[in-house]
Design a protein around this motif. Structure first.
Motif, PDB file in Angstrom:
ATOM      1  N   UNK A   1       0.843  -1.180   0.000  1.00 23.91           N
ATOM      2  CA  UNK A   1       0.000   0.000   0.000  1.00 23.91           C
ATOM      3  C   UNK A   1       0.889   1.244   0.000  1.00 23.91           C
ATOM      4  N   UNK A   2       0.312   2.293  -0.531  1.00 26.72           N
ATOM      5  CA  UNK A   2       1.034   3.553  -0.572  1.00 26.72           C
ATOM      6  C   UNK A   2       0.037   4.674  -0.287  1.00 26.72           C
ATOM      7  N   UNK A   3       0.460   5.690   0.481  1.00 24.60           N
ATOM      8  CA  UNK A   3      -0.435   6.792   0.836  1.00 24.60           C
ATOM      9  C   UNK A   3       0.259   8.122   0.632  1.00 24.60           C
ATOM     10  N   UNK A   4      -0.550   9.157   0.383  1.00 24.41           N
ATOM     11  CA  UNK A   4       0.002  10.488   0.146  1.00 24.41           C
ATOM     12  C   UNK A   4      -0.326  11.443   1.284  1.00 24.41           C
ATOM     13  N   UNK A   5       0.714  12.070   1.833  1.00 23.06           N
ATOM     14  CA  UNK A   5       0.530  13.148   2.802  1.00 23.06           C
ATOM     15  C   UNK A   5       0.664  14.442   2.001  1.00 23.06           C
ATOM     16  N   UNK A   6      -0.466  14.893   1.460  1.00 22.54           N
ATOM     17  CA  UNK A   6      -0.420  16.044   0.555  1.00 22.54           C
ATOM     18  C   UNK A   6      -0.427  17.341   1.359  1.00 22.54           C
ATOM     19  N   UNK A   7       0.570  18.159   1.061  1.00 26.15           N
ATOM     20  CA  UNK A   7       0.753  19.442   1.744  1.00 26.15           C
ATOM     21  C   UNK A   7       0.457  20.554   0.757  1.00 26.15           C
ATOM     22  N   UNK A   8       0.055  21.719   1.275  1.00 24.27           N
ATOM     23  CA  UNK A   8      -0.207  22.841   0.364  1.00 24.27           C
ATOM     24  C   UNK A   8       1.080  23.286  -0.315  1.00 24.27           C
ATOM     25  N   UNK A   9       2.203  23.106   0.373  1.00 24.44           N
ATOM     26  CA  UNK A   9       3.491  23.526  -0.164  1.00 24.44           C
ATOM     27  C   UNK A   9       4.580  22.697   0.499  1.00 24.44           C
ATOM     28  N   UNK A  10       5.352  22.001  -0.309  1.00 24.81           N
ATOM     29  CA  UNK A  10       6.385  21.119   0.278  1.00 24.81           C
ATOM     30  C   UNK A  10       7.474  21.912   0.979  1.00 24.81           C
ATOM     31  N   UNK A  11       7.805  23.086   0.415  1.00 25.37           N
ATOM     32  CA  UNK A  11       8.908  23.872   0.975  1.00 25.37           C
ATOM     33  C   UNK A  11       8.494  24.575   2.262  1.00 25.37           C
ATOM     34  N   UNK A  12       7.231  24.955   2.324  1.00 22.10           N
ATOM     35  CA  UNK A  12       6.749  25.709   3.493  1.00 22.10           C
ATOM     36  C   UNK A  12       5.329  25.229   3.808  1.00 22.10           C
ATOM     37  N   UNK A  13       5.224  24.025   4.346  1.00 17.99           N
ATOM     38  CA  UNK A  13       3.882  23.460   4.536  1.00 17.99           C
ATOM     39  C   UNK A  13       3.094  24.159   5.630  1.00 17.99           C
ATOM     40  N   UNK A  14       1.820  24.437   5.327  1.00 18.98           N
ATOM     41  CA  UNK A  14       0.931  24.979   6.367  1.00 18.98           C
ATOM     42  C   UNK A  14      -0.357  24.160   6.498  1.00 18.98           C
ATOM     43  N   UNK A  15      -0.645  23.323   5.493  1.00 21.04           N
ATOM     44  CA  UNK A  15      -1.884  22.545   5.546  1.00 21.04           C
ATOM     45  C   UNK A  15      -1.665  21.137   5.011  1.00 21.04           C
ATOM     46  N   UNK A  16      -2.437  20.209   5.569  1.00 18.08           N
ATOM     47  CA  UNK A  16      -2.401  18.795   5.169  1.00 18.08           C
ATOM     48  C   UNK A  16      -3.779  18.407   4.643  1.00 18.08           C
ATOM     49  N   UNK A  17      -3.801  17.712   3.506  1.00 14.51           N
ATOM     50  CA  UNK A  17      -5.078  17.263   2.941  1.00 14.51           C
ATOM     51  C   UNK A  17      -5.415  15.878   3.490  1.00 14.51           C
ATOM     52  N   UNK A  18      -6.590  15.764   4.080  1.00 19.74           N
ATOM     53  CA  UNK A  18      -7.022  14.471   4.612  1.00 19.74           C
ATOM     54  C   UNK A  18      -8.318  14.064   3.917  1.00 19.74           C
ATOM     55  N   UNK A  19      -8.571  12.759   3.890  1.00 19.04           N
ATOM     56  CA  UNK A  19      -9.689  12.233   3.105  1.00 19.04           C
ATOM     57  C   UNK A  19     -10.515  11.289   3.957  1.00 19.04           C
ATOM     58  N   UNK A  20     -11.845  11.421   3.820  1.00 16.37           N
ATOM     59  CA  UNK A  20     -12.740  10.552   4.593  1.00 16.37           C
ATOM     60  C   UNK A  20     -13.277   9.447   3.700  1.00 16.37           C
ATOM     61  N   UNK A  21     -13.087   8.219   4.157  1.00 19.48           N
ATOM     62  CA  UNK A  21     -13.497   7.061   3.340  1.00 19.48           C
ATOM     63  C   UNK A  21     -15.001   6.930   3.297  1.00 19.48           C
ATOM     64  N   UNK A  22     -15.475   6.501   2.151  1.00 17.95           N
ATOM     65  CA  UNK A  22     -16.912   6.262   1.991  1.00 17.95           C
ATOM     66  C   UNK A  22     -17.219   4.764   1.936  1.00 17.95           C
ATOM     67  N   UNK A  23     -16.190   3.941   1.803  1.00 15.92           N
ATOM     68  CA  UNK A  23     -16.378   2.489   1.697  1.00 15.92           C
ATOM     69  C   UNK A  23     -15.050   1.809   2.047  1.00 15.92           C
ATOM     70  N   UNK A  24     -15.020   0.532   2.399  1.00 18.74           N
ATOM     71  CA  UNK A  24     -16.163  -0.318   2.713  1.00 18.74           C
ATOM     72  C   UNK A  24     -16.855   0.117   4.007  1.00 18.74           C
ATOM     73  N   UNK A  25     -17.940  -0.551   4.317  1.00 18.75           N
ATOM     74  CA  UNK A  25     -18.775  -0.121   5.431  1.00 18.75           C
ATOM     75  C   UNK A  25     -17.998   0.060   6.737  1.00 18.75           C
ATOM     76  N   UNK A  26     -17.068  -0.880   7.009  1.00 19.14           N
ATOM     77  CA  UNK A  26     -16.374  -0.810   8.310  1.00 19.14           C
ATOM     78  C   UNK A  26     -15.371   0.344   8.386  1.00 19.14           C
ATOM     79  N   UNK A  27     -15.021   0.928   7.237  1.00 19.84           N
ATOM     80  CA  UNK A  27     -14.083   2.057   7.238  1.00 19.84           C
ATOM     81  C   UNK A  27     -14.764   3.373   6.880  1.00 19.84           C
ATOM     82  N   UNK A  28     -16.022   3.313   6.477  1.00 20.94           N
ATOM     83  CA  UNK A  28     -16.730   4.529   6.044  1.00 20.94           C
ATOM     84  C   UNK A  28     -16.795   5.524   7.198  1.00 20.94           C
ATOM     85  N   UNK A  29     -16.486   6.773   6.905  1.00 16.55           N
ATOM     86  CA  UNK A  29     -16.511   7.824   7.922  1.00 16.55           C
ATOM     87  C   UNK A  29     -15.166   8.050   8.590  1.00 16.55           C
TER      88      UNK A  29
END
Ligand SMILES: Nc1nc2c([nH]c(=O)n2[C@H]2C[C@H](O)[C@@H](COP(=O)(O)OP(=O)(O)OP(=O)(O)O)O2)c(=O)[nH]1
Length: 158
Positions: A1-29
């Motif tokens: 598996x591979x995951x992305x820690x997406x930042x608004x700016x790699x050189x000067x990060x101020x924000x992280x993008x996070x994602x809420x799963x919609x499926x499967x049922x046991x991981x939704x939310x």
């Protein structure tokens, strides 16, 4: 598996993008790092770039890997582990196209709020390590301190 820690700016990060799963049922939310499986013959970086196009509709510039205790990455369960890379969107507006029902930019100046999200439990050590790497001081209400670069010195990516 591979995951992305997406930042608004790699050189000067101020924000992280996070994602809420919609499926499967046991991981939704539950919140996670967008990403997915590395297919046979793919590098982790190429797999992550592909997954981020599929799931969020964005191209990314990848930075460094978030250092994990094992070469195969962060353990998710008995069988799977995940390598996590920092990244920055280079084209496109992220949208929850697949597997997610919400995306949220979280300010790194409020690490407690990031940790307080209902993450997939296996992700919590990853989130803590990520915040530590970025120099977010958790528990003291402080903002970002100095942090090692998460930008990749190599130019370009897959
Ligand atoms: N993407 C992602 N998956 C995670 C994280 N934490 C965690 O335990 N997982 C687990 C949940 C799933 O069981 C598995 C990832 O499945 P996935 O559905 O995202 O991968 P995929 O798109 O390649 O899978 P598929 O639907 O093509 O079969 O890893 C995380 O932060 N990001």
């Amino acid at each position: 598996m591979v995951g992305g820690a997406l930042l608004d700016n790699l050189a000067k990060p101020t924000q992280l993008l996070v994602a809420r799963r919609s499926a499967p049922e046991q991981l939704a939310g539950l919140w996670e790092f967008p990403g997915g499986k590395v297919e046979a013959g793919e590098t982790p970086e190429a797999a992550l770039a592909r997954e981020l196009v599929e799931e969020l509709g964005v191209s990314v510039e990848l930075g460094t890997e978030l250092k994990a205790a094992h070469a195969h990455g962060w353990p998710l369960n008995d069988r799977a582990s995940m390598r996590v890379y920092f990244g920055q969107i280079s084209a496109g507006q992220p949208q929850p196209l697949e597997d997610h029902d919400e995306l949220r930019w979280m300010p790194l100046s409020a690490p407690e709020a990031i940790l307080a999200l209902p993450w997939i439990p296996a992700d919590l050590p990853i989130v803590r390590a990520l915040l530590a790497t970025l120099g977010a001081v958790v528990g003291e209400g402080a903002g970002l301190g100095s942090h090692p670069s998460v930008a990749n010195s190599k130019s370009g990516n897959c």
